[in-house]
Scaffold this active site. Sequence first.
Site, PDB file in Angstrom:
ATOM      1  N   GLU A   1     -52.141 -58.395  51.703  1.00 33.52           N
ATOM      2  CA  GLU A   1     -52.685 -57.521  52.527  1.00 33.52           C
ATOM      3  C   GLU A   1     -51.443 -56.604  53.444  1.00 33.52           C
ATOM      4  O   GLU A   1     -51.367 -56.538  54.795  1.00 33.52           O
ATOM      5  CB  GLU A   1     -53.220 -58.462  53.937  1.00 33.52           C
TER       6      GLU A   1
ATOM      7  N   GLU B   1     -61.219 -64.354  46.462  1.00 30.20           N
ATOM      8  CA  GLU B   1     -61.395 -65.037  47.669  1.00 30.20           C
ATOM      9  C   GLU B   1     -62.865 -64.856  47.768  1.00 30.20           C
ATOM     10  O   GLU B   1     -63.390 -64.425  49.143  1.00 30.20           O
ATOM     11  CB  GLU B   1     -60.734 -64.678  49.091  1.00 30.20           C
TER      12      GLU B   1
HETATM   13  C1  GLA Z   1     -57.516 -63.806  54.070  1.00 30.25           C
HETATM   14  C2  GLA Z   1     -56.469 -64.633  53.398  1.00 30.25           C
HETATM   15  C3  GLA Z   1     -56.913 -65.959  52.991  1.00 30.25           C
HETATM   16  C4  GLA Z   1     -57.613 -66.778  54.343  1.00 30.25           C
HETATM   17  C5  GLA Z   1     -58.894 -65.654  54.575  1.00 30.25           C
HETATM   18  C6  GLA Z   1     -59.780 -66.091  55.602  1.00 30.25           C
HETATM   19  O1  GLA Z   1     -58.308 -63.329  53.279  1.00 30.25           O
HETATM   20  O2  GLA Z   1     -56.040 -64.033  52.394  1.00 30.25           O
HETATM   21  O3  GLA Z   1     -55.618 -66.711  52.927  1.00 30.25           O
HETATM   22  O4  GLA Z   1     -56.896 -66.634  55.477  1.00 30.25           O
HETATM   23  O5  GLA Z   1     -58.379 -64.329  55.053  1.00 30.25           O
HETATM   24  O6  GLA Z   1     -59.987 -67.636  55.270  1.00 30.25           O
END
Ligand code: GLA
Length: 356
Positions: free
Chosen positions: A151, A258
């Site tokens: 990020e 994710e």
């Molecule tokens: C982001 C992070 C993850 C996690 C999510 C929420 O996407 O990359 O590690 O913290 O937020 O669980």
Amino acid sequence: MKKQLIHLFLMAATLASAQEKGLKDYFKDYFPVGVAVSPRLLESAEESNLILREFNSLTAENVMKMGPIHPKPDAYNWGPADKIVQFARTNGLLMRGHTLCWHSQAPNWFFTDSLGKQVDKNTLLERLRAHIFAVAGRYQSDVYAWDVVNEAISDAEEEFYRPSLFYQICGEEYIAKAFEFAHEAAPDALLFYNDYNTENPVKREKIIKMVQELRAKGVPIHGIGLQGHWSIYGLGKERFLESMARYASLGLKLHITELDVSVYPSENGRREKRPDEPDAFTPEMEAQQIEQYRMLFEVIRQYRDHISSVTFWNLSDRSSWLDNFPVRGRKNYPLLFDQQLQRKKAYPVILPAEQQ
Ligand code: GLA
């Protein structure tokens, strides 16, 4: 006698459920299918059996992040991460590493000296190097792919990089450095840049530009992690297809890292649940979620030559990070298994046609 019979029955049931096909089998010609877990989840027999039936890759949901694993300058908290790695090793699952450099869940000490003053660039890069060497080094023979930087790109259209402390102190250089350190510490690992909201065309083009520039400079980066925190609202097929075409054109590895499909519209900023706000999984939500999962996997399967891993963020609707985020106390239902750990109706629709 009765006790023995029950024991035998339980063993047979466990064996049967382990032999039953799961996502990892349905997608065996496509990509490994993973799940993000906490060490505690692995202590539950019910949940670990489900993991072993369905998945062949693990990510640590939190315990490999900078703060949890490196709470003090001279103290690493290896226990929880070791437990997940050990489970993966014992059961022959792949292990993705998450994450070596992220502005959030980073410990405060990282950025300050003993007097509380902000450190300079050299000190911060030296700390980053030591951290990455320790963590990526320790798991070198287990973690085959790392989310190295998480990020770093801004969501604001007019801003390129997120103005995190890493950025404020080092400028963009910390990104290249993190990849170089990771490559030195774990030369065999695949290294990813990971982000969310990656289908937004403005953010997408910034990510692509950054990755191309890193590659042009010879920085060891092998792929992009598309987080895939999606919702039943929002992302449409056309935009997703357009986005995948752009990422695929880079010729790098793509991992969906994710994946979840929230049943609420996305919101900026945290807030409390309103007392009159319903949070039941309605038939309408269910129907929309089925369609969204169907569409997402149509596109994901179409890009199977580029996507080499798909990981879900949490196991079941029994508990997920979206139960509290961004609305505290609001229940969400983002995953493929319900609160009883049963397959939801969205499960069969994501499978390859030949498996349905
Ligand atoms: C982001 C992070 C993850 C996690 C999510 C929420 O996407 O990359 O590690 O913290 O937020 O669980």
